[in-house]
Design a protein around this motif. Structure first.
Motif, PDB file in Angstrom:
ATOM      1  N   ILE A 218       0.869  -1.181   0.000  1.00 13.01           N
ATOM      2  CA  ILE A 218       0.000   0.000   0.000  1.00 13.01           C
ATOM      3  C   ILE A 218       0.897   1.220   0.000  1.00 13.01           C
ATOM      4  O   ILE A 218       1.757   1.365   0.872  1.00 13.01           O
ATOM      5  N   GLN A 219       0.711   2.071  -0.995  1.00 12.54           N
ATOM      6  CA  GLN A 219       1.591   3.225  -1.166  1.00 12.54           C
ATOM      7  C   GLN A 219       0.775   4.453  -1.538  1.00 12.54           C
ATOM      8  O   GLN A 219      -0.114   4.380  -2.389  1.00 12.54           O
ATOM      9  N   TRP A 220       1.083   5.582  -0.908  1.00  7.96           N
ATOM     10  CA  TRP A 220       0.400   6.835  -1.228  1.00  7.96           C
ATOM     11  C   TRP A 220       0.861   7.334  -2.595  1.00  7.96           C
ATOM     12  O   TRP A 220       2.052   7.283  -2.925  1.00  7.96           O
TER      13      TRP A 220
ATOM     14  N   PHE B 150      -4.363   6.070  -1.851  1.00  6.92           N
ATOM     15  CA  PHE B 150      -3.465   4.958  -1.587  1.00  6.92           C
ATOM     16  C   PHE B 150      -3.666   3.896  -2.668  1.00  6.92           C
ATOM     17  O   PHE B 150      -4.795   3.485  -2.922  1.00  6.92           O
TER      18      PHE B 150
ATOM     19  N   HIS C 199      -7.325   0.634  -5.053  1.00  8.11           N
ATOM     20  CA  HIS C 199      -6.910   1.841  -4.337  1.00  8.11           C
ATOM     21  C   HIS C 199      -7.912   2.157  -3.226  1.00  8.11           C
ATOM     22  O   HIS C 199      -8.942   1.485  -3.108  1.00  8.11           O
TER      23      HIS C 199
ATOM     24  N   TYR D 116      -6.170   4.867   4.179  1.00  4.97           N
ATOM     25  CA  TYR D 116      -5.384   3.647   4.329  1.00  4.97           C
ATOM     26  C   TYR D 116      -6.296   2.473   4.659  1.00  4.97           C
ATOM     27  O   TYR D 116      -6.152   1.386   4.111  1.00  4.97           O
TER      28      TYR D 116
ATOM     29  N   ALA E  78      -8.086   1.325   1.643  1.00  2.00           N
ATOM     30  CA  ALA E  78      -7.158   0.616   0.760  1.00  2.00           C
ATOM     31  C   ALA E  78      -6.955  -0.825   1.236  1.00  2.00           C
ATOM     32  O   ALA E  78      -6.923  -1.748   0.428  1.00  2.00           O
TER      33      ALA E  78
END
Length: 72
Positions: A10-12, A19, A34, A38, A41
């Motif tokens: 999980i990445q912004w 996310f 997405h 968070y 996500a």
């Protein structure tokens, strides 16, 4: 589902302002779903992983081996 042993990244994303969620053990597109938060996500990621596993099984494809962390 007992085979949810796959890593979930999980990445912004500043570009997408959300996310992004990906599953590195599965080939193909880098990001699968997405979420605006968070927590969303994570929820969407679990649903996407379950659907991905169902799709593999329905097609008769073998699931990839999950990456395993051997933490002491």
């Amino acid at each position: 589902m007992s085979n949810l042993k796959y890593q979930m990244v999980i990445q912004w994303s500043e570009e997408d302002n959300c996310f992004l969620v990906g599953f590195p053990d599965f080939p193909g597109q880098r990001w699968r779903t997405h979420g605006d938060t968070y927590e969303l996500a994570v929820t969407n990621g679990i649903e996407a992983l379950e659907s991905l596993i169902i799709a593999y099984e329905a097609a008769g494809d073998a699931l990839p081996e999950p990456t395993v962390c051997n933490a002491a």
